[in-house]
Motif scaffolding. Structure first.
Motif, PDB file in Angstrom:
ATOM      1  N   GLY A 146      20.683  40.532  35.146  1.00 36.57           N
ATOM      2  CA  GLY A 146      20.687  40.909  33.740  1.00 36.57           C
ATOM      3  C   GLY A 146      22.095  41.031  33.180  1.00 36.57           C
ATOM      4  O   GLY A 146      22.375  40.601  32.047  1.00 36.57           O
ATOM      5  N   TRP A 149      23.556  37.524  32.847  1.00 36.18           N
ATOM      6  CA  TRP A 149      22.833  36.821  31.784  1.00 36.18           C
ATOM      7  C   TRP A 149      23.396  37.217  30.417  1.00 36.18           C
ATOM      8  O   TRP A 149      23.666  36.371  29.566  1.00 36.18           O
ATOM      9  CB  TRP A 149      21.344  37.163  31.875  1.00 36.18           C
ATOM     10  CG  TRP A 149      20.464  36.444  30.904  1.00 36.18           C
ATOM     11  CD1 TRP A 149      20.732  35.279  30.235  1.00 36.18           C
ATOM     12  CD2 TRP A 149      19.158  36.845  30.501  1.00 36.18           C
ATOM     13  NE1 TRP A 149      19.670  34.922  29.436  1.00 36.18           N
ATOM     14  CE2 TRP A 149      18.687  35.866  29.583  1.00 36.18           C
ATOM     15  CE3 TRP A 149      18.330  37.912  30.828  1.00 36.18           C
ATOM     16  CZ2 TRP A 149      17.438  35.955  28.978  1.00 36.18           C
ATOM     17  CZ3 TRP A 149      17.074  37.986  30.229  1.00 36.18           C
ATOM     18  CH2 TRP A 149      16.642  37.021  29.319  1.00 36.18           C
ATOM     19  N   GLN A 150      23.599  38.513  30.213  1.00 37.55           N
ATOM     20  CA  GLN A 150      24.082  38.988  28.922  1.00 37.55           C
ATOM     21  C   GLN A 150      25.570  38.755  28.739  1.00 37.55           C
ATOM     22  O   GLN A 150      26.013  38.263  27.693  1.00 37.55           O
ATOM     23  CB  GLN A 150      23.775  40.479  28.761  1.00 37.55           C
ATOM     24  CG  GLN A 150      24.261  41.046  27.426  1.00 37.55           C
ATOM     25  CD  GLN A 150      23.925  42.511  27.250  1.00 37.55           C
ATOM     26  OE1 GLN A 150      23.415  43.154  28.154  1.00 37.55           O
ATOM     27  NE2 GLN A 150      24.218  43.058  26.081  1.00 37.55           N
TER      28      GLN A 150
END
Length: 322
Positions: A146, A149-150
């Motif tokens: 996560g 990804w961000q």
């Protein structure tokens, strides 16, 4: 010149495939607040409250953290395309003038107030310098998808994206070491960013320490005592955001003394222990993994039952119980 960067200082994996990575990473200081929004990360960071203002002034002058982009103004969180020509020159000149004025003003104030009785504390003065400083952090986690990804996305803030990409590249190039239950992930110790003499130094310390000490009690075998020293030293080195002591030398006894200060509960006082550096040291614990059924019926996981690391027990919880 310093730039956004990252290196792996410990990379471990359990028999069940839970990978724990600890990074030493540097970013532009103003984006630290965004970095700290990620709740699955355990982290320690150099503190403006702790570093003498004279050292920060030197860093500000000799290794100034200038922006890596000069975006045009537009609506929204993302800046526009980079300024060009005279507009870029004007923006960079403004930044240079502000930096020069800030440095001169604080340096002048420090010179005019040489004694502690009349000088504002460094925790206040250093705040003005943060916009031109690099920030070093120790960051550990088991769940990175996560975050990457961000923060490596094309629309991420460019300065935090630069560090996140450096972290991802370092992780992709690293090979984790298999650890079994009872073995410990120890950043800044031995092969994990430490020194080749760490175990020899620990053994020598055990051999010369009375059996009444905390890590060499009666009935404790030699290897277990050395391992306890290693865990404590790893915690202390994470707390310093470096494997060197403040005066530039390595000293296991100083590490242990710092560890004892970090973990002291100070019964009867309002001073709490400083628990965060203990979060980076961990041992495999397969049971620390669960899936949770939410009210809408969907399942979420895997999640840790305790702490932040799936499949691991953090030393913080074993030592401090919270």
């Amino acid at each position: 010149m310093t730039e956004a960067s990252a290196r792996v200082v410990a990379d471990s994996i359990t028999e069940t495939g839970n990978r724990l990575i600890t990074f030493e990473a540097s970013c532009w200081r103003p984006v630290l607040a965004e970095q700290n929004t990620h709740c699955v990360l355990s982290r320690n960071s150099a503190s403006s409250r702790a570093i003498p203002v004279e050292k920060q002034l030197a860093k500000f002058k000799d290794d100034f953290a200038a922006p890596i982009v000069w975006p045009r103004e537009q609506r929204g969180m993302q800046g526009g395309s980079n300024l060009e020509d005279a507009a870029l020159d004007d923006a960079q000149a403004l930044w240079a003038r502000m930096a020069a004025y800030t440095h001169a003003a604080i340096e002048g104030y420090v010179t005019d107030h040489p004694d502690a009785e009349s000088r504002l504390h460094k925790s206040m003065l250093n705040r003005w310098l943060e916009v031109g400083l690099w920030q070093t952090q120790i960051i550990s986690a088991t769940q990175w998808d996560g975050y990457f990804w961000q923060r490596t996305h094309k629309d991420a803030e460019p300065h935090i994206r630069a560090m996140a990409q450096a972290m991802k590249d370092a992780a992709d190039a690293s090979e984790p070491r298999l650890l079994l239950p009872g073995e410990w992930h120890k950043p800044y110790w031995d092969v994990n960013g430490g020194h080749e003499s760490d175990w020899e130094d620990a053994a020598a310390l055990v051999a010369t320490t009375p059996e009444s000490s905390d890590f060499n009690e009666e009935g404790t075998d030699f290897d277990a005592a050395a391992e306890e020293i290693a865990k404590q030293c790893s915690v202390a080195r994470c707390a310093r955001v470096s494997y060197l002591t403040q005066n530039g030398s390595r000293d296991l006894q100083e590490d242990i003394t710092l560890y004892e200060r970090l973990t002291s509960n100070r019964v009867g006082s309002e001073d709490p222990p400083h628990a965060s550096p203990l979060e980076h040291v961990a041992t495999p614990w397969a049971e620390n993994s669960q899936y949770v059924t939410m009210p809408n019926g969907k399942s979420m996981g895997p999640l840790p039952k305790l702490g932040k690391f799936v499949g691991w027990l953090q030393l913080r919880h074993e030592v401090l119980g919270f």
